[in-house]
Motif scaffolding. Structure first.
Motif, PDB file in Angstrom:
ATOM      1  N   ARG A 194      24.324  -8.700   2.575  1.00 14.39           N
ATOM      2  CA  ARG A 194      23.802  -8.771   3.720  1.00 14.39           C
ATOM      3  C   ARG A 194      22.280  -8.476   3.626  1.00 14.39           C
ATOM      4  NH1 ARG A 194      22.127  -5.266   7.874  1.00 14.39           N
ATOM      5  NH2 ARG A 194      22.784  -3.388   6.445  1.00 14.39           N
ATOM      6  N   PRO A 195      21.434  -9.392   4.249  1.00 13.82           N
ATOM      7  CA  PRO A 195      19.873  -9.227   3.878  1.00 13.82           C
ATOM      8  C   PRO A 195      19.464  -8.204   4.994  1.00 13.82           C
ATOM      9  CG  PRO A 195      20.201 -11.341   5.111  1.00 13.82           C
ATOM     10  CD  PRO A 195      21.901 -10.617   4.786  1.00 13.82           C
ATOM     11  N   ALA A 196      19.426  -6.823   4.509  1.00  8.67           N
ATOM     12  CA  ALA A 196      18.877  -5.669   5.283  1.00  8.67           C
ATOM     13  C   ALA A 196      17.554  -5.755   5.455  1.00  8.67           C
ATOM     14  CB  ALA A 196      19.405  -4.475   5.045  1.00  8.67           C
ATOM     15  N   LEU A 197      16.696  -5.386   6.422  1.00 12.23           N
ATOM     16  CA  LEU A 197      15.301  -5.003   6.501  1.00 12.23           C
ATOM     17  C   LEU A 197      14.835  -4.085   5.504  1.00 12.23           C
ATOM     18  CD1 LEU A 197      12.557  -6.261   7.477  1.00 12.23           C
ATOM     19  CD2 LEU A 197      12.767  -4.797   9.235  1.00 12.23           C
ATOM     20  N   VAL A 198      13.923  -4.227   4.478  1.00 15.83           N
ATOM     21  CA  VAL A 198      13.537  -3.144   3.578  1.00 15.83           C
ATOM     22  C   VAL A 198      12.106  -3.110   3.665  1.00 15.83           C
ATOM     23  CG1 VAL A 198      13.458  -2.468   0.935  1.00 15.83           C
ATOM     24  CG2 VAL A 198      15.553  -3.911   2.071  1.00 15.83           C
ATOM     25  N   HIS A 199      11.685  -1.732   3.691  1.00 15.42           N
ATOM     26  CA  HIS A 199      10.347  -1.407   3.994  1.00 15.42           C
ATOM     27  C   HIS A 199       9.496  -1.740   2.692  1.00 15.42           C
ATOM     28  CE1 HIS A 199       6.351   0.700   4.195  1.00 15.42           C
ATOM     29  NE2 HIS A 199       6.450   0.816   5.566  1.00 15.42           N
ATOM     30  N   THR A 200       9.998  -1.182   1.599  1.00 14.18           N
ATOM     31  CA  THR A 200       9.627  -1.229   0.185  1.00 14.18           C
ATOM     32  C   THR A 200       8.721  -0.059  -0.102  1.00 14.18           C
ATOM     33  OG1 THR A 200       7.954  -2.914   0.283  1.00 14.18           O
ATOM     34  CG2 THR A 200      10.200  -3.321   0.051  1.00 14.18           C
ATOM     35  N   ASP A 201       7.897   0.295   0.714  1.00 18.88           N
ATOM     36  CA  ASP A 201       6.701   1.028   0.422  1.00 18.88           C
ATOM     37  C   ASP A 201       6.623   2.561   1.041  1.00 18.88           C
ATOM     38  OD1 ASP A 201       4.017   1.781  -0.858  1.00 18.88           O
ATOM     39  OD2 ASP A 201       3.060   0.654   0.388  1.00 18.88           O
ATOM     40  N   LEU A 202       7.951   3.324   1.314  1.00 22.04           N
ATOM     41  CA  LEU A 202       7.777   4.341   2.120  1.00 22.04           C
ATOM     42  C   LEU A 202       7.355   5.733   1.439  1.00 22.04           C
ATOM     43  CD1 LEU A 202      10.711   4.335   4.625  1.00 22.04           C
ATOM     44  CD2 LEU A 202       8.253   4.150   5.037  1.00 22.04           C
ATOM     45  N   TRP A 203       6.060   5.443   0.668  1.00 23.01           N
ATOM     46  CA  TRP A 203       5.749   6.812  -0.147  1.00 23.01           C
ATOM     47  C   TRP A 203       4.737   7.656   1.107  1.00 23.01           C
ATOM     48  CZ3 TRP A 203       0.145   8.114  -1.196  1.00 23.01           C
ATOM     49  CH2 TRP A 203      -0.621   7.399  -0.605  1.00 23.01           C
ATOM     50  N   ALA A 204       4.438   9.000   0.643  1.00 26.07           N
ATOM     51  CA  ALA A 204       3.967   9.865   1.538  1.00 26.07           C
ATOM     52  C   ALA A 204       2.817   9.458   2.396  1.00 26.07           C
ATOM     53  CB  ALA A 204       3.642  11.142   0.892  1.00 26.07           C
ATOM     54  N   GLY A 205       1.962   8.568   2.017  1.00 25.12           N
ATOM     55  CA  GLY A 205       0.799   8.257   2.850  1.00 25.12           C
ATOM     56  C   GLY A 205       1.256   7.068   3.792  1.00 25.12           C
ATOM     57  N   ASN A 206       2.532   6.707   4.054  1.00 23.83           N
ATOM     58  CA  ASN A 206       2.728   5.995   4.910  1.00 23.83           C
ATOM     59  C   ASN A 206       3.884   6.448   5.948  1.00 23.83           C
ATOM     60  OD1 ASN A 206       1.424   3.829   4.055  1.00 23.83           O
ATOM     61  ND2 ASN A 206       2.875   2.948   2.894  1.00 23.83           N
TER      62      ASN A 206
END
Length: 311
Positions: free
Chosen positions: A194-206
């Motif tokens: 299933r193609p889920a929506l992935v943010h990919t960049d949820l580090w603390a700055g975001n």
């Protein structure tokens, strides 16, 4: 630039002040104050494409698309899109205007590892990820880029693009080793159906938090999002780490397989990909400063740890 920003935000109000925000390495971002006291965020894409990796074209359009999808899911805590200008007439590149979020970036909040506010922020991050991953795309891949019917095909294409980027800028990467582990582990990628929506960049700055409680108040910068495997987001939170998130993140998320051989292998593949991104971008971005070589060394070492685990 002020004249262009004034014209851009005119449908919202009269520009009173514009403050250039630092911290990002891709877009140029301004905090704009309008004459009536409202604040908005204006984000502009790079004007040239010669410093972009293949997957980084049209990222601002992808970010706007994700924000528009998030508008119907308040649990995602993302800004509201107020204006877009993709005509490249007012400004020489794409521009996105969104609402101003409350709170402070988690990276600047000053919480220690044992601070209960850190755990609160991490639980909130897990909750946001769970809500994000319930969104399903039409295919695997980038919202505004290449897509495929299977995750194996899509992810392989992502890695191949990075290897092409490395060759383009003569960045030495272990391309043969990368291709070997991709071939060896293609079957585990087929476990993602299933193609889920992935943010990919949820580090603390975001992540924006309440500095008094650690409550997660906002999430930004989904410009690098793709439709794919939710486990990629656990790697994106800490690409230099070796564990799948913290206990608090996993607690907030809820049931999620992070321990099976397939899950562990896939996370190593995603760690490998992110390390390639971080290695390659140094050259076209012309990063400078005393931090660059230690960063390159650490990323290279982490890449080889992933490759060793996958071998």
């Amino acid at each position: 630039m002020i004249d262009a920003l004034t014209a851009l935000v005119a449908p919202l109000g009269v520009l009173k002040d514009a403050e250039l925000l630092t911290g990002g390495q891709f877009a140029t971002t301004y905090r704009v104050t309008l004459a009536d006291g409202r604040r908005v965020i204006v984000k502009t894409a790079p004007t040239g494409t010669d410093q972009l990796l293949a997957y980084e074209h049209d990222l601002l359009r992808a970010e706007a698309l994700v924000y528009e999808m998030a508008a119907s899911v308040p649990e995602l805590k993302m800004p509201q899109v107020l204006l877009t200008d993709f005509t490249r007439t007012l400004l020489p590149s794409d521009a996105l205007v969104v609402s101003h979020l409350p709170g402070v970036p988690l990276v600047d909040a000053g919480f220690g590892p044992a601070d209960p506010r850190t755990a609160a922020a991490e639980r909130g991050t897990g909750e946001v990820l769970a809500a994000l991953h319930r969104l399903t795309g039409p295919a695997f891949g980038y919202p505004c880029g290449r897509q495929a019917s299977s995750w194996a095909e899509s992810f392989t294409g992502m890695v191949d693009e990075l290897l092409d980027d490395a060759a383009r800028w003569s960045v030495p990467v272990p391309a043969a080793d990368v291709r070997a582990v991709m071939s060896r582990h293609a079957t585990v990628l087929a476990d993602v159906v299933r193609p889920a929506l992935v943010h990919t960049d949820l580090w603390a700055g975001n992540l924006f938090v309440d500095p008094s409680t650690g409550e997660l108040l906002g999430v930004i910068d989904p410009e690098r999002a793709f439709w794919g495997d939710p486990l990629a987001d656990l790697v994106g939170i800490d690409p230099m780490g070796r564990e799948p998130g913290t206990p608090a993140v996993l607690e907030g998320y809820g049931p999620l397989d992070v321990e099976s051989p397939s899950a562990r292998t896939r996370m190593e593949l995603y760690r490998m990909r992110l390390c390639l991104v971080m290695m390659i971008e140094i050259t076209p971005r012309k990063f400078e400063g005393d931090w660059v070589e230690p960063h390159r060394t650490a990323v290279t070492a982490n890449l080889h740890r992933a490759l060793d685990a996958l071998a």
